[in-house]
Enzyme design. Structure first.
Site, mmCIF file in Angstrom:
data_model
loop_
_atom_site.group_PDB
_atom_site.id
_atom_site.type_symbol
_atom_site.label_atom_id
_atom_site.label_comp_id
_atom_site.label_asym_id
_atom_site.label_seq_id
_atom_site.Cartn_x
_atom_site.Cartn_y
_atom_site.Cartn_z
ATOM 1 N N ASP A 486 -12.316 69.013 137.629
ATOM 2 C CA ASP A 486 -12.878 69.262 138.949
ATOM 3 C C ASP A 486 -13.369 70.700 139.086
ATOM 4 O OD1 ASP A 486 -13.209 68.377 141.806
ATOM 5 O OD2 ASP A 486 -11.802 70.025 142.135
ATOM 6 N N GLU A 539 -17.178 68.194 136.060
ATOM 7 C CA GLU A 539 -17.932 68.178 137.318
ATOM 8 C C GLU A 539 -18.544 69.579 137.457
ATOM 9 O OE1 GLU A 539 -17.579 67.881 142.154
ATOM 10 O OE2 GLU A 539 -16.102 68.910 140.928
#
Length: 817
Positions: A486, A539
């Site tokens: 993330d 990401e």
């Protein structure tokens, strides 16, 4: 250090003589004590509760005192024996400085004071037992009551030549407990563990630090170890000592900053925290950063855990590395476990989720962060327990069971992983030992500007080790097949979301976070080396060069690749959703938003994500983004999904979007499953979209042209990419053998009959294998039911052409008949 006789002491013969005399003295003490003790009195010493127990304790105390007298008498007799050089006995009581530091929780080496130690005159026994009335040493037949020195300290000198194995009989008000002495055990961490911890290279750090039920010298207990280099002292507190760690100080193991203690009798499921004395003398109770199990939030204690799970996914693990992820089919269903079916535990989810995902044909699930987090509204993205699956749904073995069942259903498991930041909760990582430790010491570097959290100090080797080992931990201990990392962009740039003057350039004057680059490279290289078949997914929302390039291959920017296996294509997601949200009449002027992704499609290995982030916070659900009435909205979503599944890259779809949920997702109630209830009037509309997703996955997995050459330009060829006025896109996908699939999307709400498209001339006929306008999906059933034969007329740069009927707001796939 344990006091030892001087090397210039008695000669060997005198030492031997003295040793024999001491043994005789100890034996005499034991015999004398045994004669004065009766079985009744022995059992009385073990009484535990009530007035009766207090009375028995008094009898036991009398017996123990008699033994002390016998021991001292025997010692005097030994000293008077001819040929024996008597040692000058020392006081066994702890020194005033030691006592003060132990009481204050600032002693670095309590084992050097407490326990049993060879000293001049015999063996000194010392115990620190706050609130105890009496402490007695038990060793075989020897029973010696220690002198109460005040403030919970007890000591005694016994004329023994060797330190014996012993236990303690501790009398409290109303109870007597026989326990092991934790300060008689050697350190449980070896030199290699400590060396690797100090170097920041312990790839299985969770095996060294944390709480581990184990057996030492035949005694069962739990080994506690924690990294707290700035602490003046660390103690263990838990339910086993009524949350008062005063009597359980830990020892510091050299310069590593690691504190350690083996506590006999403490086992699995016990609650605990570390009581840390900060540099300023204040104290703080902290959850274990390495805890492998936690209490259910909002409770914050760590829980001692030992896994007893037996895996059954050997076949899955053996074959998952047969092909790299970017050359294999990957269709991912993103799941927020607490709200997929609210109220279900890990084991209950294991009975439903694998069957549902397998029925829809997804190859993988991606689980939003399951690591422990205090606030459910963070969806797991603000982690406090990096090594513990959230206790909201069960214990760690329950989570293992869920992963195991998914694997046995043929479904891979990806997990969101959050190494960018952590929350400021004062019982967790923030200023863990009284100073910035896991976070950067510079407040500007430490504060994450977007989420009010703290960023990890990735320049510190121990912090990098904590995170690299954590990545390995999830994959090795829980058989996770991949990590979706993330917020990578927020890690890579020093100026991320920061105004001028609020950040400091790197040593080269640039904005790149060199520490983060090194960390990500180390994490990826370590994980791929240790875990066959694993995949990491970034990401990353910028144009950083080489996210999915190997770490040892330097790019134009001068950096080696970050080493990820795949990267989320955020540009494709924003552009394509922007195009689809427009009325068809306006799409003509934004046609490039659907074709631009092919300009850079092979710069990285991509995943096409329609994730949770795109269906919350006012962004609307996927179907609700679409223009038009209800029929057109569903047709648009179906056409878009058909385009997405045919586009180069892997697919990811968030739960609820597979059946055209109209409302935004909320973690409070999850997907609107009632939309699929046959009793609901429009359920057929939602079931139709779900049936399409199932068929998309089925055809996708059986068609290598759609995934085998995802990252190779030879796997894609435009047929027509500039038909902006028609809102039509058509392209070929090709497998390694050149076998094609033709994908055609008509994003206009009109039927286009006899629409001519160029095709290769070596395919005798084309057969429609998927049509998003099919009646069973809720469409108008416009299409091409019969095989379509090419005509020798060249078109769109191809030697032959076919004429198709293009349904409105639909995507069709054709394969060689």
């Amino acid at each position: 250090m344990t006091p030892r006789p001087s090397s210039s002491g008695p000669d060997p013969e005198k030492k031997a003589s003295k040793k024999g005399a001491a043994k005789k003295a100890a034996k005499a003490a034991g015999k004398t004590a045994a004669k004065k003790s009766t079985p009744g009195k022995t059992s009385a010493a073990k009484a535990t509760t009530g007035k009766k127990a207090v009375g028995k304790k008094a009898v036991a105390k009398k017996t123990v005192t008699a033994k002390v007298v016998a021991a001292r008498t025997a010692a005097r007799e030994a000293a008077d024996s001819p040929g024996v050089e008597a040692e000058v006995a020392v006081s066994p009581a702890p020194a005033a400085d030691d006592r003060e530091r132990l009481r204050a929780g600032t002693h670095h080496d309590p084992h050097a004071v407490l326990g049993a130690h060879r000293v001049p005159g015999g063996v000194a026994f010392r115990a620190f037992r706050p609130y105890a009335l009496a402490v007695t040493v038990l060793s075989g037949e020897l029973r010696v009551e220690l002198h109460h020195d005040g403030d919970g300290f007890f000591s005694g000198l016994v004329p023994l030549s060797e330190v014996p194995v012993h236990r303690l009989l501790v009398a409290y008000e109303g109870t007597v407990q026989e326990v092991e002495d934790p300060y008689r055990f050697l350190p449980t961490l070896g030199d290699l563990d400590l060396h690797l911890v100090g170097e920041g290279r312990h790839e299985q750090l969770w095996r060294a630090l944390g709480a581990h039920p184990t057996t030492r010298d035949g005694v069962a207990g739990t080994r506690f170890a924690v990294w707290a280099p700035n602490a003046r002292g660390v103690r263990v507190a838990g339910g086993f000592n009524f949350w008062d760690g005063t009597g359980h100080p830990m020892r510091s193991l050299g310069s590593t900053g690691v504190w350690e203690l083996f506590l006999p009798g403490v086992g699995a499921s016990e609650l605990y925290k570390f009581e840390i004395t900060r540099p300023d003398g204040s104290r703080t109770f902290r959850a274990d950063p390495m805890a492998r199990r936690t209490e259910v939030p909002p409770a914050t204690s760590s829980v001692v855990h030992a896994s007893a799970y037996t895996w059954g996914d050997g076949e899955w693990l053996a074959r998952r590395g047969d092909a790299p992820a970017h050359e294999a089919p990957m269709s991912v269903y993103e799941v927020h476990l607490p709200s997929w079916r609210p109220g279900l535990t890990y084991r209950q989810l294991a009975e439903q989720l694998p069957a549902y995902v397998a029925d829809l044909g997804f190859t993988h699930v991606e689980l939003m962060p399951v690591a422990e987090h205090p606030f459910g509204g963070s969806w797991g993205y603000q982690v406090t327990g990096f090594y513990a699956p959230t206790a909201r749904l069960g214990d760690p073995d329950d989570f293992r069971y869920l992963v195991d069942r998914l694997h046995r259903a043929g479904i891979g498991v990806l997990m969101d992983w959050v190494p960018a930041h952590f929350p400021r909760d004062d019982w967790a990582l923030a200023e863990f030992d009284g100073r910035p430790l896991y976070e950067h010491s510079d407040p500007l570097r430490a504060a994450h500007p977007d989420w009010g959290t703290l960023e990890f100090d990735l320049g510190r080797r121990e912090v990098r080790n904590f995170l690299v080992a954590n990545a390995v931990y999830w994959c090795e201990e829980f058989h996770i097949d991949g990590l979706r990392v993330d917020a990578v962009a927020s890690m890579l740039y020093l100026d991320y979301s920061r105004e001028p003057g609020r950040w400091t350039p790197n040593e080269h004057g640039g904005r790149e976070n060199l520490d983060a680059v090194a960390f990500l490279q180390e994490m990826n290289a370590t994980l791929y080396r240790r875990v066959p078949g694993v995949v990491t997914v970034a990401e990353e929302s910028t144009a950083w060069d080489g996210v999915t390039r190997a770490t040892h291959h330097e790019g134009p920017s001068g950096f080696g690749g970050l080493g990820f296996g795949l990267k989320w294509n955020m540009g494709w997601m924003h552009d394509s959703l922007g195009y689809m949200s427009r009325e068809p009449v306006h799409r003509t002027y934004h046609h490039g938003e659907m074709t631009f992704s092919m300009v850079y499609a092979y710069s990285e290995n991509y995943v096409l994500p329609i994730s949770h982030d795109e269906v919350v916070h006012g962004k609307k659900s996927l179907v609700s983004k679409m223009p038009g009435d209800w029929w057109q909205q569903r047709a648009n979503e179906r056409a878009y999904l058909g385009f997405m599944w045919a586009h180069p890259g892997k697919q990811l779809l968030f739960m609820g979007q597979e059946f055209a949920q109209g409302a935004e997702w909320s973690e409070a109630h999850g997907p609107d499953w009632w939309l699929l209830d046959p009793g609901y009037g429009a359920s057929a509309d939602h079931r139709g979209v779900r049936d399409l997703v199932r068929d998309l996955n089925t055809v996708y997995r059986s068609t290598p042209a759609l995934w085998e050459r995802d990252t190779h330009p030879g796997g894609f060829a435009w047929v027509v990419g500039d038909a902006a006025g028609d809102n039509v896109l058509a392209f070929l996908r090709l497998d390694a053998d050149g076998t094609p699939l033709l994908a055609v999307s008509n994003f206009a709400p009109v039927v286009r009959a006899d629409y001519r498209l160029g095709v290769p001339d070596d395919v005798p006929a084309w057969h429609e294998v998927l049509n998003t306008d099919a009646a069973r999906y809720g469409g108008g059933d416009v299409g091409n039911p019969d095989p379509v034969k090419p005509e020798p007329q060249g078109w769109h740069g191809h030697p032959a052409s076919i004429r198709l009927t293009l349904p409105p707001l639909a995507t069709v796939w054709l394969r060689p008949a």
